[in-house]
Design an enzyme around this catalytic site. Sequence first.
Site, PDB file in Angstrom:
ATOM      1  N   THR A   1      -1.993  -3.418  14.048  1.00 14.46           N
ATOM      2  CA  THR A   1      -2.846  -2.841  12.999  1.00 14.46           C
ATOM      3  C   THR A   1      -1.994  -1.974  12.071  1.00 14.46           C
ATOM      4  O   THR A   1      -2.538  -1.188  11.302  1.00 14.46           O
ATOM      5  CB  THR A   1      -3.971  -1.961  13.597  1.00 14.46           C
ATOM      6  OG1 THR A   1      -3.370  -0.937  14.392  1.00 14.46           O
ATOM      7  CG2 THR A   1      -4.958  -2.752  14.424  1.00 14.46           C
TER       8      THR A   1
ATOM      9  N   GLU B   1      -0.052 -10.656   3.137  1.00 12.79           N
ATOM     10  CA  GLU B   1      -1.474 -10.409   2.809  1.00 12.79           C
ATOM     11  C   GLU B   1      -1.718 -10.070   1.336  1.00 12.79           C
ATOM     12  O   GLU B   1      -2.828 -10.256   0.839  1.00 12.79           O
ATOM     13  CB  GLU B   1      -2.054  -9.298   3.698  1.00 12.79           C
ATOM     14  CG  GLU B   1      -1.526  -7.898   3.411  1.00 12.79           C
ATOM     15  CD  GLU B   1      -2.155  -6.825   4.316  1.00 12.79           C
ATOM     16  OE1 GLU B   1      -2.103  -6.956   5.549  1.00 12.79           O
ATOM     17  OE2 GLU B   1      -2.703  -5.852   3.760  1.00 12.79           O
TER      18      GLU B   1
ATOM     19  N   ASP C   1      -4.644  -7.054  12.164  1.00 11.21           N
ATOM     20  CA  ASP C   1      -5.484  -6.586  11.056  1.00 11.21           C
ATOM     21  C   ASP C   1      -4.681  -6.606   9.764  1.00 11.21           C
ATOM     22  O   ASP C   1      -5.217  -6.359   8.692  1.00 11.21           O
ATOM     23  CB  ASP C   1      -5.963  -5.155  11.359  1.00 11.21           C
ATOM     24  CG  ASP C   1      -6.922  -4.641  10.285  1.00 11.21           C
ATOM     25  OD1 ASP C   1      -7.910  -5.347  10.001  1.00 11.21           O
ATOM     26  OD2 ASP C   1      -6.681  -3.554   9.730  1.00 11.21           O
TER      27      ASP C   1
ATOM     28  N   HIS D   1      -7.446  -6.486   7.155  1.00 11.67           N
ATOM     29  CA  HIS D   1      -7.082  -5.091   6.864  1.00 11.67           C
ATOM     30  C   HIS D   1      -8.343  -4.228   6.791  1.00 11.67           C
ATOM     31  O   HIS D   1      -8.571  -3.532   5.801  1.00 11.67           O
ATOM     32  CB  HIS D   1      -6.287  -5.002   5.552  1.00 11.67           C
ATOM     33  CG  HIS D   1      -5.358  -3.822   5.511  1.00 11.67           C
ATOM     34  ND1 HIS D   1      -4.075  -3.896   5.060  1.00 11.67           N
ATOM     35  CD2 HIS D   1      -5.532  -2.531   5.880  1.00 11.67           C
ATOM     36  CE1 HIS D   1      -3.502  -2.713   5.133  1.00 11.67           C
ATOM     37  NE2 HIS D   1      -4.383  -1.860   5.651  1.00 11.67           N
TER      38      HIS D   1
ATOM     39  N   LYS E   1       0.063   9.577  15.099  1.00 10.72           N
ATOM     40  CA  LYS E   1      -1.366   9.933  15.152  1.00 10.72           C
ATOM     41  C   LYS E   1      -2.215   8.789  15.720  1.00 10.72           C
ATOM     42  O   LYS E   1      -3.038   9.001  16.618  1.00 10.72           O
ATOM     43  CB  LYS E   1      -1.858  10.310  13.752  1.00 10.72           C
ATOM     44  CG  LYS E   1      -1.263  11.635  13.262  1.00 10.72           C
ATOM     45  CD  LYS E   1      -1.733  12.012  11.894  1.00 10.72           C
ATOM     46  CE  LYS E   1      -1.049  11.266  10.772  1.00 10.72           C
ATOM     47  NZ  LYS E   1       0.396  11.472  10.631  1.00 10.72           N
ATOM     48  N   ILE E   2      -2.009   7.566  15.222  1.00  9.63           N
ATOM     49  CA  ILE E   2      -2.839   6.444  15.669  1.00  9.63           C
ATOM     50  C   ILE E   2      -2.426   6.011  17.081  1.00  9.63           C
ATOM     51  O   ILE E   2      -3.273   5.806  17.964  1.00  9.63           O
ATOM     52  CB  ILE E   2      -2.753   5.266  14.667  1.00  9.63           C
ATOM     53  CG1 ILE E   2      -3.316   5.709  13.308  1.00  9.63           C
ATOM     54  CG2 ILE E   2      -3.514   4.050  15.188  1.00  9.63           C
ATOM     55  CD1 ILE E   2      -3.069   4.755  12.160  1.00  9.63           C
TER      56      ILE E   2
ATOM     57  N   ARG F   1       1.517  -2.612   9.858  1.00  9.72           N
ATOM     58  CA  ARG F   1       1.788  -3.362   8.628  1.00  9.72           C
ATOM     59  C   ARG F   1       2.319  -4.720   9.061  1.00  9.72           C
ATOM     60  O   ARG F   1       3.089  -4.823  10.031  1.00  9.72           O
ATOM     61  CB  ARG F   1       2.824  -2.650   7.750  1.00  9.72           C
ATOM     62  CG  ARG F   1       2.283  -1.448   6.973  1.00  9.72           C
ATOM     63  CD  ARG F   1       1.299  -1.836   5.864  1.00  9.72           C
ATOM     64  NE  ARG F   1       0.783  -0.698   5.125  1.00  9.72           N
ATOM     65  CZ  ARG F   1      -0.350  -0.051   5.410  1.00  9.72           C
ATOM     66  NH1 ARG F   1      -1.084  -0.423   6.442  1.00  9.72           N
ATOM     67  NH2 ARG F   1      -0.767   0.953   4.653  1.00  9.72           N
TER      68      ARG F   1
ATOM     69  N   PRO G   1       5.078   2.956  10.850  1.00  6.99           N
ATOM     70  CA  PRO G   1       5.089   2.667   9.414  1.00  6.99           C
ATOM     71  C   PRO G   1       6.036   1.499   9.135  1.00  6.99           C
ATOM     72  O   PRO G   1       6.932   1.236   9.948  1.00  6.99           O
ATOM     73  CB  PRO G   1       5.645   3.960   8.807  1.00  6.99           C
ATOM     74  CG  PRO G   1       6.448   4.583   9.888  1.00  6.99           C
ATOM     75  CD  PRO G   1       5.853   4.159  11.195  1.00  6.99           C
TER      76      PRO G   1
ATOM     77  N   ASP H   1       9.301   5.300  20.503  1.00  9.76           N
ATOM     78  CA  ASP H   1       9.217   6.017  19.232  1.00  9.76           C
ATOM     79  C   ASP H   1      10.547   6.736  19.037  1.00  9.76           C
ATOM     80  O   ASP H   1      11.264   6.998  20.014  1.00  9.76           O
ATOM     81  CB  ASP H   1       8.054   7.037  19.270  1.00  9.76           C
ATOM     82  CG  ASP H   1       7.627   7.493  17.875  1.00  9.76           C
ATOM     83  OD1 ASP H   1       8.466   8.024  17.138  1.00  9.76           O
ATOM     84  OD2 ASP H   1       6.448   7.303  17.536  1.00  9.76           O
TER      85      ASP H   1
END
Length: 328
Positions: free
Chosen positions: A232, A263, A258, A295, A153-154, A234, A206, A173
């Site tokens: 952006t 973190e 991000d 984040h 999606k992103i 993980r 992911p 992918d």
Amino acid sequence: MKVLVYSAKEFEIPFLEKENKGKFKITFIEDALTSETAMKAVGFDAICIFSGDTASNIVLEKLKDFGVKYIALRSAGYDNVNLLTAKKLNIKVANVPAYSPYAIAEHAASLLLALNRKLIESNRRVKRYNFNLNNLIGFDLNNKTVGIVGTGKIGAIMAKIMNGFGCNLIGYDIEENKELIRNYKLKYVSLQNLCEQADIITLHLPLNKDTFHLIDEEKIEAMKPGVIIINTARGAVLNTEHILDALENKKIGALGIDVYENEKGIFFKDLSNNIPNDNLLLKLNAMPNVLITGHHAYLTAEALSNIAETTINNLESWSSGKVNINEL
Ligand code: NAI
């Protein structure tokens, strides 16, 4: 149903309260979910957590003992929840699968633009009325090759945005998105080829056992000198130590992140008077060609509103015994 919201941040509470409309008895606490804070959930049917909270085996077992039946994630990513254990313990878990892929992709594009055109340094000079332009040269994005790692999606929105800039798109992918091939002439290649060809690499995967440290010294070795990397997704999708080495030896031209591998316990807190004892972060933060945000890619009004709506819907499905389509 009584709900305990862990890691509640001031800015998100009004969105959740507005959407809840008094349906559930919600308690907000600032603490992150850990094995120490799990006991705060005593007497609650459901808890609501975010990416900095940890629902590991031991935490889940404690939650079960305390009577928690449901975990509503306010995030899309669920790498912080041990789903196998949750299933075994019959604790239901649901996420917010898509709250605004635009928010994240636009943030990734912002990191890229700010780094390439050296906006932070330029503005820092202007604030001091220094209008010297030395060392502020960037490059045209037009005609550059952007490698999109993870075209879900992103990644798909990132493809749309970068297509708008006139970039050539390549993607990696495990599943091809035919629309991206048709609409933006994106070409799917192996990760190795993507690393070899891309001027810019942007990550939208992911975090799982297959993507942990996906970008390591071997992949970096294959990359073009001066490549810009944007993450952006993980933090641990990158091997941050290897990335730092490659920034130091100038193989990587710039890094925009991000998310950061370590973190947890750092991000989302004001540590300005208690600087974290984290050498990797200190070194990255000191580099002019590294741009870090804490984040906050998801921080748009639309995303926060959608997160609140889906979170309350998830809780409602459970409380009314309906099928929860977002259950993991
Ligand atoms: P998505 O599920 O729509 O897309 C992920 C893509 O990665 C899918 O196309 C999938 O096939 C691909 N993929 C999965 N495992 C792979 C592997 N081993 N190798 C290659 N491709 C693989 O997810 P979406 O919504 O695009 O989000 C992506 C990630 O972005 C999330 O998992 C989350 O961790 C992160 N995220 C970060 C946010 C932030 O605030 N910084 C906010 C929202 C999401």
